[in-house]
Design a protein around this motif. Structure first.
Motif, PDB file in Angstrom:
ATOM      1  N   ALA A  66       0.986  -1.162   0.002  1.00  0.00           N
ATOM      2  CA  ALA A  66       0.036  -0.045   0.010  1.00  0.00           C
ATOM      3  C   ALA A  66       0.931   1.016  -0.026  1.00  0.00           C
ATOM      4  O   ALA A  66       2.149   1.108   0.480  1.00  0.00           O
ATOM      5  CB  ALA A  66      -0.966  -0.141   1.129  1.00  0.00           C
ATOM      6  N   ILE A  67       0.532   2.427  -0.647  1.00  0.00           N
ATOM      7  CA  ILE A  67       1.268   3.485  -0.697  1.00  0.00           C
ATOM      8  C   ILE A  67       0.594   4.666  -0.207  1.00  0.00           C
ATOM      9  O   ILE A  67      -0.755   4.832  -0.483  1.00  0.00           O
ATOM     10  CB  ILE A  67       1.675   3.691  -2.202  1.00  0.00           C
ATOM     11  CG1 ILE A  67       2.405   2.588  -2.755  1.00  0.00           C
ATOM     12  CG2 ILE A  67       2.540   5.130  -2.428  1.00  0.00           C
ATOM     13  CD1 ILE A  67       3.872   2.261  -2.038  1.00  0.00           C
ATOM     14  N   GLY A  68       1.214   5.432   0.538  1.00  0.00           N
ATOM     15  CA  GLY A  68       0.516   6.835   1.024  1.00  0.00           C
ATOM     16  C   GLY A  68       1.442   8.098   0.520  1.00  0.00           C
ATOM     17  O   GLY A  68       2.688   7.842   0.341  1.00  0.00           O
ATOM     18  N   TRP A  69       0.768   9.002   0.412  1.00  0.00           N
ATOM     19  CA  TRP A  69       1.449  10.350   0.196  1.00  0.00           C
ATOM     20  C   TRP A  69       1.155  11.263   1.326  1.00  0.00           C
ATOM     21  O   TRP A  69       0.095  11.304   2.137  1.00  0.00           O
ATOM     22  CB  TRP A  69       0.691  11.089  -1.139  1.00  0.00           C
ATOM     23  CG  TRP A  69       1.277  10.544  -2.559  1.00  0.00           C
ATOM     24  CD1 TRP A  69       0.718   9.745  -3.104  1.00  0.00           C
ATOM     25  CD2 TRP A  69       2.587  11.026  -3.071  1.00  0.00           C
ATOM     26  NE1 TRP A  69       1.608   9.493  -4.386  1.00  0.00           N
ATOM     27  CE2 TRP A  69       2.671  10.030  -4.214  1.00  0.00           C
ATOM     28  CE3 TRP A  69       3.468  11.674  -2.757  1.00  0.00           C
ATOM     29  CZ2 TRP A  69       3.486  10.330  -4.959  1.00  0.00           C
ATOM     30  CZ3 TRP A  69       4.489  11.810  -3.533  1.00  0.00           C
ATOM     31  CH2 TRP A  69       4.629  11.075  -4.749  1.00  0.00           C
ATOM     32  N   SER A 119      -2.571  -1.858  -2.458  1.00  0.00           N
ATOM     33  CA  SER A 119      -1.724  -2.548  -3.304  1.00  0.00           C
ATOM     34  C   SER A 119      -2.108  -2.667  -4.670  1.00  0.00           C
ATOM     35  O   SER A 119      -1.414  -2.507  -5.911  1.00  0.00           O
ATOM     36  CB  SER A 119      -1.160  -3.758  -2.756  1.00  0.00           C
ATOM     37  OG  SER A 119      -2.187  -4.842  -2.345  1.00  0.00           O
ATOM     38  N   SER A 120      -3.582  -3.099  -4.743  1.00  0.00           N
ATOM     39  CA  SER A 120      -4.031  -3.406  -6.135  1.00  0.00           C
ATOM     40  C   SER A 120      -4.750  -2.224  -6.913  1.00  0.00           C
ATOM     41  O   SER A 120      -4.959  -2.174  -7.807  1.00  0.00           O
ATOM     42  CB  SER A 120      -5.358  -4.291  -5.930  1.00  0.00           C
ATOM     43  OG  SER A 120      -6.642  -3.841  -5.196  1.00  0.00           O
ATOM     44  N   GLY A 121      -4.572  -0.983  -6.041  1.00  0.00           N
ATOM     45  CA  GLY A 121      -5.230   0.133  -6.437  1.00  0.00           C
ATOM     46  C   GLY A 121      -6.851   0.254  -6.172  1.00  0.00           C
ATOM     47  O   GLY A 121      -7.390   1.196  -6.953  1.00  0.00           O
ATOM     48  N   ALA A 122      -7.540  -0.831  -5.795  1.00  0.00           N
ATOM     49  CA  ALA A 122      -9.026  -1.100  -5.721  1.00  0.00           C
ATOM     50  C   ALA A 122      -9.448   0.017  -4.723  1.00  0.00           C
ATOM     51  O   ALA A 122     -10.574   0.628  -4.853  1.00  0.00           O
ATOM     52  CB  ALA A 122      -9.239  -2.154  -5.389  1.00  0.00           C
ATOM     53  N   ARG A 123      -8.864   0.541  -3.729  1.00  0.00           N
ATOM     54  CA  ARG A 123      -9.385   1.617  -2.938  1.00  0.00           C
ATOM     55  C   ARG A 123      -8.437   2.388  -2.562  1.00  0.00           C
ATOM     56  O   ARG A 123      -7.191   2.405  -2.643  1.00  0.00           O
ATOM     57  CB  ARG A 123      -9.423   0.696  -1.470  1.00  0.00           C
ATOM     58  CG  ARG A 123     -10.178   1.672  -0.468  1.00  0.00           C
ATOM     59  CD  ARG A 123     -10.223   0.809   1.053  1.00  0.00           C
ATOM     60  NE  ARG A 123     -10.904   1.713   1.800  1.00  0.00           N
ATOM     61  CZ  ARG A 123     -11.221   1.408   3.177  1.00  0.00           C
ATOM     62  NH1 ARG A 123     -10.578   0.103   3.635  1.00  0.00           N
ATOM     63  NH2 ARG A 123     -11.241   2.029   4.161  1.00  0.00           N
ATOM     64  N   THR A 124      -9.008   3.709  -2.465  1.00  0.00           N
ATOM     65  CA  THR A 124      -8.167   5.001  -2.269  1.00  0.00           C
ATOM     66  C   THR A 124      -8.933   5.694  -0.937  1.00  0.00           C
ATOM     67  O   THR A 124     -10.172   5.692  -1.086  1.00  0.00           O
ATOM     68  CB  THR A 124      -8.245   5.811  -3.455  1.00  0.00           C
ATOM     69  OG1 THR A 124      -9.337   6.139  -3.868  1.00  0.00           O
ATOM     70  CG2 THR A 124      -7.118   5.308  -4.539  1.00  0.00           C
TER      71      THR A 124
END
Length: 127
Positions: free
Chosen positions: A33-36, A53-58
């Motif tokens: 998972a990535i955070g800014w 990680s999959s980009g499914a949720r933000t």
């Protein structure tokens, strides 16, 4: 060497747009998972947005929701932060961070359990 490198910062006029990139070196972002995050002078670090990680949720901080968009391209080992309608209060050093494991919006935006942090890229919004 395992690291995250941010790029794309610079000087932008209010109302303008900028896209930041976060690229991993030495490891793959596929399972992270990535955070800014951002930190303005004299202020504490704050979470801006996170993506699974999959980009499914933000998830987004209230201050940037509707203006910023996080996305990822795992094939390029890169995560992006598209920033639109920038305001002077968006001025800060922007950092990306990566975490392996179960995703929690609250934990991610708080920066808990991040395995890697980038050194940041400066975004200045000014006329």
């Amino acid at each position: 060497q395992l690291q995250l490198v941010e790029s794309g910062g610079g000087l932008v006029q209010p109302g303008g747009s900028l896209r930041l990139s976060c690229t991993a070196s030495g490891f793959t972002l596929q399972y992270y998972a990535i955070g800014w995050f951002r930190q303005a002078p004299g202020k504490e670090r704050e979470g801006v947005t996170c993506i699974t990680s999959s980009g499914a949720r933000t998830n987004y901080a209230v201050a940037v929701k509707g203006r910023f968009t996080i996305s990822r391209d795992n094939a390029k080992n890169t995560v992006y932060l598209q920033m639109d309608d920038l305001k002077p209060e968006d001025t800060a050093v922007y950092y990306c961070a990566a975490a392996v494991g179960w995703y929690s919006a609250d934990n991610c935006l708080a920066g808990y359990g991040m395995d890697y942090w980038g050194k940041g890229t400066l975004v200045t919004v000014s006329s």
